[in-house]
Design a protein around this motif. Structure first.
Motif, PDB file in Angstrom:
ATOM      1  N   ALA A   6       0.812  -1.224   0.000  1.00 21.74           N
ATOM      2  CA  ALA A   6       0.000   0.000   0.000  1.00 21.74           C
ATOM      3  C   ALA A   6       0.839   1.264   0.000  1.00 21.74           C
ATOM      4  O   ALA A   6       0.356   2.331   0.346  1.00 21.74           O
ATOM      5  CB  ALA A   6      -0.968   0.012   1.190  1.00 21.74           C
ATOM      6  N   TYR A   7       2.093   1.160  -0.363  1.00 20.11           N
ATOM      7  CA  TYR A   7       3.038   2.278  -0.420  1.00 20.11           C
ATOM      8  C   TYR A   7       3.433   2.801   0.955  1.00 20.11           C
ATOM      9  O   TYR A   7       4.267   3.699   1.049  1.00 20.11           O
ATOM     10  CB  TYR A   7       2.492   3.446  -1.257  1.00 20.11           C
ATOM     11  CG  TYR A   7       2.379   3.141  -2.724  1.00 20.11           C
ATOM     12  CD1 TYR A   7       3.517   2.938  -3.500  1.00 20.11           C
ATOM     13  CD2 TYR A   7       1.137   3.055  -3.345  1.00 20.11           C
ATOM     14  CE1 TYR A   7       3.420   2.650  -4.853  1.00 20.11           C
ATOM     15  CE2 TYR A   7       1.031   2.770  -4.696  1.00 20.11           C
ATOM     16  CZ  TYR A   7       2.174   2.570  -5.447  1.00 20.11           C
ATOM     17  OH  TYR A   7       2.071   2.277  -6.786  1.00 20.11           O
TER      18      TYR A   7
ATOM     19  N   ALA B 212       1.109  -2.822  -4.693  1.00 17.43           N
ATOM     20  CA  ALA B 212       1.607  -1.463  -4.907  1.00 17.43           C
ATOM     21  C   ALA B 212       2.951  -1.486  -5.625  1.00 17.43           C
ATOM     22  O   ALA B 212       3.245  -0.615  -6.449  1.00 17.43           O
ATOM     23  CB  ALA B 212       1.731  -0.737  -3.572  1.00 17.43           C
TER      24      ALA B 212
ATOM     25  N   TRP C 133      -1.429  -3.030  -8.393  1.00 16.19           N
ATOM     26  CA  TRP C 133      -2.380  -1.959  -8.091  1.00 16.19           C
ATOM     27  C   TRP C 133      -2.039  -0.795  -9.017  1.00 16.19           C
ATOM     28  O   TRP C 133      -1.110  -0.046  -8.772  1.00 16.19           O
ATOM     29  CB  TRP C 133      -2.252  -1.554  -6.621  1.00 16.19           C
ATOM     30  CG  TRP C 133      -3.144  -0.414  -6.227  1.00 16.19           C
ATOM     31  CD1 TRP C 133      -4.285  -0.009  -6.829  1.00 16.19           C
ATOM     32  CD2 TRP C 133      -2.946   0.468  -5.113  1.00 16.19           C
ATOM     33  NE1 TRP C 133      -4.825   1.070  -6.172  1.00 16.19           N
ATOM     34  CE2 TRP C 133      -4.023   1.382  -5.119  1.00 16.19           C
ATOM     35  CE3 TRP C 133      -1.974   0.562  -4.125  1.00 16.19           C
ATOM     36  CZ2 TRP C 133      -4.140   2.390  -4.160  1.00 16.19           C
ATOM     37  CZ3 TRP C 133      -2.090   1.565  -3.172  1.00 16.19           C
ATOM     38  CH2 TRP C 133      -3.166   2.461  -3.190  1.00 16.19           C
TER      39      TRP C 133
ATOM     40  N   TYR D 231      -0.179   8.344  -0.029  1.00 16.20           N
ATOM     41  CA  TYR D 231       0.803   8.295  -1.114  1.00 16.20           C
ATOM     42  C   TYR D 231       0.903   9.616  -1.870  1.00 16.20           C
ATOM     43  O   TYR D 231       1.995  10.072  -2.207  1.00 16.20           O
ATOM     44  CB  TYR D 231       0.413   7.172  -2.071  1.00 16.20           C
ATOM     45  CG  TYR D 231       1.412   6.864  -3.156  1.00 16.20           C
ATOM     46  CD1 TYR D 231       2.773   6.764  -2.893  1.00 16.20           C
ATOM     47  CD2 TYR D 231       0.990   6.640  -4.464  1.00 16.20           C
ATOM     48  CE1 TYR D 231       3.686   6.458  -3.892  1.00 16.20           C
ATOM     49  CE2 TYR D 231       1.893   6.331  -5.467  1.00 16.20           C
ATOM     50  CZ  TYR D 231       3.236   6.244  -5.180  1.00 16.20           C
ATOM     51  OH  TYR D 231       4.133   5.940  -6.172  1.00 16.20           O
TER      52      TYR D 231
END
Length: 386
Positions: free
Chosen positions: A234-235, A303, A332, A366
């Motif tokens: 998810a970064y 991600a 993603w 992000y």
């Protein structure tokens, strides 16, 4: 479309555990429309700063991200109640798997358990913060390296490269003092093969009458593949260490060395900072270590898969040497959440869509204050032709 497993967001459906200040997700029915070809969908993002498509599920990009509520001792009961409820739900999922079978025929009991755990956690984002998520995800990095693999941590300095395009300002700010971390991952069988081939090539080179005594050039009979791997999370979480359960088997399967990069994470570093790190790692391989660009594969999951695609597009659009190929593992690539799979795969997805404004919303973490500028930027979602 599958979201990173480390994403812990969503609304609470359990009334006893629901935080009174936690907004509920609005469920809206969307009119059914004929599916469009990927090329047709991507034309909307041909240039930066275009409006959101009608199918976007991101919410208002101007919505300010909320802060997590401070921890209070009076809230301890929520954690205990959540743990008890999740344990009960987990038992129910396992029993259902054994008696009725899995939700999908391809799922083993491990996937059923993982899906149950992640779904439950994701619906209670108000009980966690990014530091807690990183701590939990970091546990997987403590698993001992298997005896048939080698992991070598490394650091390298980020040098100014005269980068063009979106990274020009970031590159100009580098003075050569910043360091990036990563690790080389390789199966021992692969490493022994590489070493044997190098020794054989060195003997042939030293015995050749045409070779110069002042050169160390070694010509291998077999091209050696190297994979630059960008981890998911998810970064804002995970690392090279947490992804060894993926990178070690991948190295063995590909019979190749992997360089796994620890790029900077959000929200401390916003986009395009992670892209800058990925480009720096790639240039480290081809310019500093002299690995032919055609012998490099760039790979990533979730991600990291999106970051892989962004790296490939940046290299292509700015005229830099391209790698031999890319491997995208459940990438993603749609920050606007426009794909119909968000609804068609809802019962199978590990993690539901994040709530707009949630403190754990990975898109807001992000992109930060540049949400409107980069949400539909081609480096995050755009034409992958070429």
């Amino acid at each position: 479309m599958t979201w990173p497993m480390s994403l812990l967001t969503g609304s609470c459906n359990n009334k006893e555990l629901e935080d009174t200040e936690q907004p509920k997700a609005e469920v809206q029915s969307r009119p059914q429309s004929a599916p469009q070809a990927p090329k047709d969908l991507l034309r909307h993002y041909a240039a930066p700063g275009v409006p959101l498509p009608p199918s976007a599920r991101i919410g208002d990009p101007k919505l300010k991200q909320r802060e997590r509520e401070p921890f209070r001792l009076t809230s301890l009961w929520k954690y205990g109640a959540f743990a008890a409820w999740k344990a009960s739900d987990l038992v129910s999922a396992v029993v259902s798997h054994q008696l009725r079978g899995p939700l999908k025929k391809s799922w083993g009991i491990q996937m059923t358990i993982l899906t149950c755990i992640m779904r439950d956690v994701s619906r209670h984002s108000h009980l966690a913060d990014i530091a807690m998520i990183r701590l939990v995800m970091g546990i997987s990095g403590l698993v001992p390296v298997p005896s048939d693999a080698l992991v070598t941590p490394v650091t390298f300095q980020v040098r100014p490269r005269g980068l063009r395009g979106i990274l020009a300002d970031f590159d100009a700010a580098e003075d050569g003092s910043r360091e990036l971390f990563g690790e080389w991952v390789v199966g021992k069988r692969t490493w022994r093969r590489i070493q044997a081939e190098r020794r054989a090539a060195k003997r042939e080179t030293s015995g050749s009458t045409s070779s110069s005594p002042h050169t160390n050039t070694i010509h291998l009979k077999r091209r050696e593949r190297v994979v630059l791997y960008l981890h998911g999370g998810a970064y804002y979480t995970s690392s090279a260490a947490t992804h060894r359960l993926i990178t070690i088997p991948l190295s063995k399967s590909l019979d190749a060395r992997l360089f796994v990069l620890d790029y900077r994470l959000a929200p401390e570093t916003r986009f395009p900072g992670p892209l800058h790190d990925a480009v720096s790692a790639y240039f480290r391989l081809i310019f500093d270590l002299q690995i032919p660009h055609n012998d490099i594969l760039v790979a990533g999951d979730s991600a990291g898969g999106g970051l892989t695609l962004a790296l490939l597009m940046y290299l292509r659009d700015n005229g830099y040497p391209l790698p031999g190929g890319g491997i995208l593992l459940s990438p993603w690539v749609d920050l606007t959440m426009s794909c119909d799979s968000w609804e068609s795969n809802a019962q199978f997805d590990v993690v539901p869509p994040p709530l707009p404004g949630d403190h754990l919303n990975p898109i807001a973490c992000y992109l930060g204050e540049h949400m409107e500028k980069y949400l539909t930027h081609p480096r995050g979602l755009g034409s992958a032709e070429g």
